[in-house]
Design a protein around this motif. Structure first.
Motif, PDB file in Angstrom:
ATOM      1  N   VAL A  24      72.185  13.079 105.111  1.00 21.08           N
ATOM      2  CA  VAL A  24      73.236  12.064 105.272  1.00 21.08           C
ATOM      3  C   VAL A  24      72.669  10.647 105.242  1.00 21.08           C
ATOM      4  N   HIS A  25      71.520  10.468 105.896  1.00 20.39           N
ATOM      5  CA  HIS A  25      70.976   9.115 106.057  1.00 20.39           C
ATOM      6  C   HIS A  25      69.651   8.987 105.295  1.00 20.39           C
ATOM      7  N   PRO A  26      69.656   8.258 104.175  1.00 24.01           N
ATOM      8  CA  PRO A  26      68.406   8.093 103.420  1.00 24.01           C
ATOM      9  C   PRO A  26      67.344   7.493 104.341  1.00 24.01           C
ATOM     10  N   ALA A  34      70.444  12.426 113.642  1.00 30.76           N
ATOM     11  CA  ALA A  34      71.450  13.190 114.389  1.00 30.76           C
ATOM     12  C   ALA A  34      71.383  12.900 115.889  1.00 30.76           C
ATOM     13  N   ALA A  35      72.522  13.035 116.550  1.00 27.49           N
ATOM     14  CA  ALA A  35      72.548  13.003 118.013  1.00 27.49           C
ATOM     15  C   ALA A  35      71.689  14.166 118.526  1.00 27.49           C
ATOM     16  N   ALA A  36      71.199  14.036 119.758  1.00 29.49           N
ATOM     17  CA  ALA A  36      70.337  15.075 120.346  1.00 29.49           C
ATOM     18  C   ALA A  36      71.089  16.409 120.422  1.00 29.49           C
ATOM     19  N   GLY A  57      79.851   6.250 113.456  1.00 32.51           N
ATOM     20  CA  GLY A  57      78.700   7.006 112.990  1.00 32.51           C
ATOM     21  C   GLY A  57      79.182   8.262 112.285  1.00 32.51           C
ATOM     22  N   CYS A  58      78.332   8.790 111.402  1.00 33.44           N
ATOM     23  CA  CYS A  58      78.718   9.972 110.625  1.00 33.44           C
ATOM     24  C   CYS A  58      77.476  10.816 110.400  1.00 33.44           C
ATOM     25  N   GLY A  59      77.607  12.108 110.508  1.00 35.88           N
ATOM     26  CA  GLY A  59      76.454  12.976 110.279  1.00 35.88           C
ATOM     27  C   GLY A  59      76.638  14.304 110.973  1.00 35.88           C
ATOM     28  N   ALA A  60      75.632  14.691 111.774  1.00 39.68           N
ATOM     29  CA  ALA A  60      75.673  15.989 112.449  1.00 39.68           C
ATOM     30  C   ALA A  60      76.894  16.083 113.370  1.00 39.68           C
ATOM     31  N   THR A  61      77.189  14.997 114.067  1.00 35.24           N
ATOM     32  CA  THR A  61      78.340  15.014 114.984  1.00 35.24           C
ATOM     33  C   THR A  61      79.643  15.259 114.209  1.00 35.24           C
ATOM     34  N   THR A  62      79.732  14.662 113.016  1.00 29.25           N
ATOM     35  CA  THR A  62      80.955  14.817 112.201  1.00 29.25           C
ATOM     36  C   THR A  62      81.140  16.284 111.819  1.00 29.25           C
ATOM     37  N   PHE A  76      82.036   4.757 109.642  1.00 28.08           N
ATOM     38  CA  PHE A  76      80.593   4.648 109.394  1.00 28.08           C
ATOM     39  C   PHE A  76      80.357   3.700 108.226  1.00 28.08           C
ATOM     40  N   LEU A  77      79.100   3.378 107.988  1.00 25.12           N
ATOM     41  CA  LEU A  77      78.810   2.315 107.018  1.00 25.12           C
ATOM     42  C   LEU A  77      79.045   2.704 105.565  1.00 25.12           C
ATOM     43  N   ASP A  78      78.331   3.733 105.112  1.00 26.08           N
ATOM     44  CA  ASP A  78      78.274   3.967 103.664  1.00 26.08           C
ATOM     45  C   ASP A  78      79.047   5.214 103.239  1.00 26.08           C
ATOM     46  N   SER A  80      78.632   7.241 101.016  1.00 25.22           N
ATOM     47  CA  SER A  80      77.781   8.389 100.664  1.00 25.22           C
ATOM     48  C   SER A  80      77.568   9.316 101.869  1.00 25.22           C
ATOM     49  N   GLU A  81      77.629   8.765 103.077  1.00 25.08           N
ATOM     50  CA  GLU A  81      77.429   9.593 104.283  1.00 25.08           C
ATOM     51  C   GLU A  81      78.553  10.634 104.402  1.00 25.08           C
ATOM     52  N   GLY A  82      79.785  10.166 104.198  1.00 26.44           N
ATOM     53  CA  GLY A  82      80.937  11.072 104.265  1.00 26.44           C
ATOM     54  C   GLY A  82      80.846  12.134 103.180  1.00 26.44           C
ATOM     55  N   GLY A 104      82.681   1.669 106.026  1.00 25.09           N
ATOM     56  CA  GLY A 104      82.782   0.227 106.290  1.00 25.09           C
ATOM     57  C   GLY A 104      82.380  -0.055 107.726  1.00 25.09           C
ATOM     58  N   SER A 105      81.987  -1.302 107.990  1.00 23.45           N
ATOM     59  CA  SER A 105      81.544  -1.618 109.355  1.00 23.45           C
ATOM     60  C   SER A 105      82.691  -1.494 110.349  1.00 23.45           C
ATOM     61  N   SER A 106      82.389  -0.911 111.488  1.00 19.74           N
ATOM     62  CA  SER A 106      83.427  -0.732 112.524  1.00 19.74           C
ATOM     63  C   SER A 106      83.988  -2.070 112.989  1.00 19.74           C
ATOM     64  N   SER A 107      83.184  -3.138 112.880  1.00 22.12           N
ATOM     65  CA  SER A 107      83.663  -4.462 113.320  1.00 22.12           C
ATOM     66  C   SER A 107      84.828  -4.927 112.451  1.00 22.12           C
ATOM     67  N   VAL A 123      80.851   7.070 120.783  1.00 26.64           N
ATOM     68  CA  VAL A 123      80.286   5.788 120.340  1.00 26.64           C
ATOM     69  C   VAL A 123      78.859   6.056 119.866  1.00 26.64           C
ATOM     70  N   ASP A 124      78.646   6.042 118.537  1.00 22.05           N
ATOM     71  CA  ASP A 124      77.311   6.340 117.984  1.00 22.05           C
ATOM     72  C   ASP A 124      77.162   5.692 116.608  1.00 22.05           C
ATOM     73  N   GLY A 125      77.662   4.449 116.483  1.00 18.57           N
ATOM     74  CA  GLY A 125      77.538   3.743 115.213  1.00 18.57           C
ATOM     75  C   GLY A 125      76.353   2.806 115.266  1.00 18.57           C
ATOM     76  N   CYS A 126      76.588   1.508 114.978  1.00 17.01           N
ATOM     77  CA  CYS A 126      75.523   0.515 115.081  1.00 17.01           C
ATOM     78  C   CYS A 126      75.144   0.380 116.558  1.00 17.01           C
ATOM     79  N   HIS A 127      73.823   0.334 116.821  1.00 15.55           N
ATOM     80  CA  HIS A 127      73.383   0.299 118.217  1.00 15.55           C
ATOM     81  C   HIS A 127      72.972  -1.088 118.680  1.00 15.55           C
TER      82      HIS A 127
HETATM   83  C1  LIG Z   1      72.197   7.363 114.453  1.00 18.55           C
HETATM   84  S1  LIG Z   1      73.374   7.566 113.161  1.00 18.55           S
HETATM   85  C2  LIG Z   1      74.470   8.626 114.032  1.00 18.55           C
HETATM   86  C3  LIG Z   1      75.085   9.637 113.158  1.00 18.55           C
HETATM   87  C4  LIG Z   1      75.827  10.796 113.782  1.00 18.55           C
HETATM   88  N1  LIG Z   1      76.477  10.505 115.021  1.00 18.55           N
HETATM   89  C5  LIG Z   1      74.937  12.012 113.904  1.00 18.55           C
HETATM   90  O1  LIG Z   1      74.823  12.606 114.963  1.00 18.55           O
HETATM   91  O2  LIG Z   1      74.364  12.395 112.887  1.00 18.55           O
HETATM   92  C6  LIG Z   1      74.142   5.990 113.145  1.00 18.55           C
HETATM   93  C7  LIG Z   1      75.394   5.874 112.315  1.00 18.55           C
HETATM   94  O3  LIG Z   1      75.932   4.582 112.574  1.00 18.55           O
HETATM   95  C8  LIG Z   1      76.565   4.116 111.427  1.00 18.55           C
HETATM   96  N2  LIG Z   1      76.654   2.660 111.494  1.00 18.55           N
HETATM   97  C9  LIG Z   1      75.660   1.743 111.506  1.00 18.55           C
HETATM   98  N3  LIG Z   1      76.154   0.505 111.565  1.00 18.55           N
HETATM   99  C10 LIG Z   1      77.511   0.647 111.584  1.00 18.55           C
HETATM  100  C11 LIG Z   1      78.587  -0.256 111.608  1.00 18.55           C
HETATM  101  N4  LIG Z   1      78.393  -1.571 111.631  1.00 18.55           N
HETATM  102  N5  LIG Z   1      79.841   0.250 111.611  1.00 18.55           N
HETATM  103  C12 LIG Z   1      80.065   1.586 111.589  1.00 18.55           C
HETATM  104  N6  LIG Z   1      79.076   2.492 111.574  1.00 18.55           N
HETATM  105  C13 LIG Z   1      77.821   2.026 111.551  1.00 18.55           C
HETATM  106  C14 LIG Z   1      75.721   4.605 110.284  1.00 18.55           C
HETATM  107  O4  LIG Z   1      76.512   4.621 109.114  1.00 18.55           O
HETATM  108  C15 LIG Z   1      75.287   5.965 110.810  1.00 18.55           C
HETATM  109  O5  LIG Z   1      76.169   6.939 110.353  1.00 18.55           O
END
Ligand SMILES: C[S@@+](CC[C@H](N)C(=O)[O-])C[C@H]1O[C@@H](n2cnc3c(N)ncnc32)[C@H](O)[C@@H]1O
Length: 229
Positions: A24-26, A34-36, A57-62, A76-78, A80-82, A104-107, A123-127
């Motif tokens: 999912v994430h290059p 992925a989340a723990a 955020g998108c990936g394993a949790t999704t 989530f951002l890109d 391609s992740e979906g 697209g950015s959650s903001s 809550v697991d998007g941009c940190h």
């Molecule tokens: C650590 S990954 C978490 C992925 C997922 N929860 C998992 O367990 O695999 C961080 C995610 O945050 C997303 N992300 C980063 N910046 C973001 C933003 N500004 N708005 C929305 N999502 C964002 C990325 O696209 C990525 O999918």
């Protein structure tokens, strides 16, 4: 939504994510940030078929949300992740028709989205600060009373601060402290708009130290005046 007869069980899905991680994430060592494991397991346990759920955020949790049969939204951002999640799920017999993918950015996205009542928020998007706070503000206001909020990556500064705030707020009950995440139950519902006077429970140590210093200085001043020094 009921799972297709040949779709993997929830535990099988968790095992598949571990043995064959989705790409999912290059740049991520295993293909996904992925989340723990204990967080994925918790989501798998609490997300019920038909539950109204959302995550940044998108990936394993999704994938875990998809397999649970929840009515889920992933922001989530890109794009391609979906796409990567959809193709991984298709290869493993997991339905994704129950997932709304919002790239697209959650903001930008969250303020424009029409979000109804929610049972579960992740809550697991941009940190980076203030994204966890921003994601929480726009998503958690839709949590119903008793709904569950998960904040991931609380080993990082901004999610950590959100966790500290929620732990202090009596309107959020800490129900699980995971390896590097925490889950809270919402007590109450509705908008999160309010002034600082409604948040006097939130008093970080640094602020209390500053307040104590001010008191000592004021006391010193009064003493000097009294002694006419
Ligand atoms: C650590 S990954 C978490 C992925 C997922 N929860 C998992 O367990 O695999 C961080 C995610 O945050 C997303 N992300 C980063 N910046 C973001 C933003 N500004 N708005 C929305 N999502 C964002 C990325 O696209 C990525 O999918």
């Amino acid at each position: 939504m009921t799972a297709a007869p040949d779709s993997p069980s929830r535990d099988e899905v968790l095992a598949l994510i571990a043995s064959d991680p989705p790409h999912v994430h290059p740049g991520a060592p295993q293909g996904v940030w992925a989340a723990a494991k204990d967080c994925l397991k918790y989501i798998s346990d609490v997300a019920q078929p038909g539950a109204r759920t959302i995550e940044t955020g998108c990936g394993a949790t999704t994938i875990v949300f998809a397999a649970s049969g929840a009515n889920h939204t992933s922001v989530f951002l890109d794009a391609s992740e979906g796409e990567a999640v959809v193709s991984w799920c298709a290869a493993h017999g997991i339905e994704t028709g129950n997932i709304a993918f919002v790239p697209g950015s959650s903001s930008q996205s969250l303020p424009k989205m029409e979000i109804g009542d929610l049972d579960l928020v992740l809550v697991d998007g941009c940190h980076g600060f203030p994204f966890p706070q921003l994601d929480w503000y726009y998503m958690a206001s839709h949590l119903i009373t008793g709904g569950v909020l998960i904040v991931d990556d609380t080993q990082l500064a901004a999610p950590y601060q959100l966790r500290q705030y929620l732990t202090a707020d009596p309107r959020w009950e800490l129900i699980r402290a995971g390896s590097q995440w925490a889950a809270f139950r919402r007590i109450g519902s509705g908008s999160l708009d309010e002034e600082w006077e409604s948040q006097e429970f939130f008093s970080p140590v640094g602020l209390r130290v500053e307040a104590a210093k001010r008191k000592v200085r004021a006391l010193g001043g009064r003493l000097k005046r009294k002694l006419k020094l």
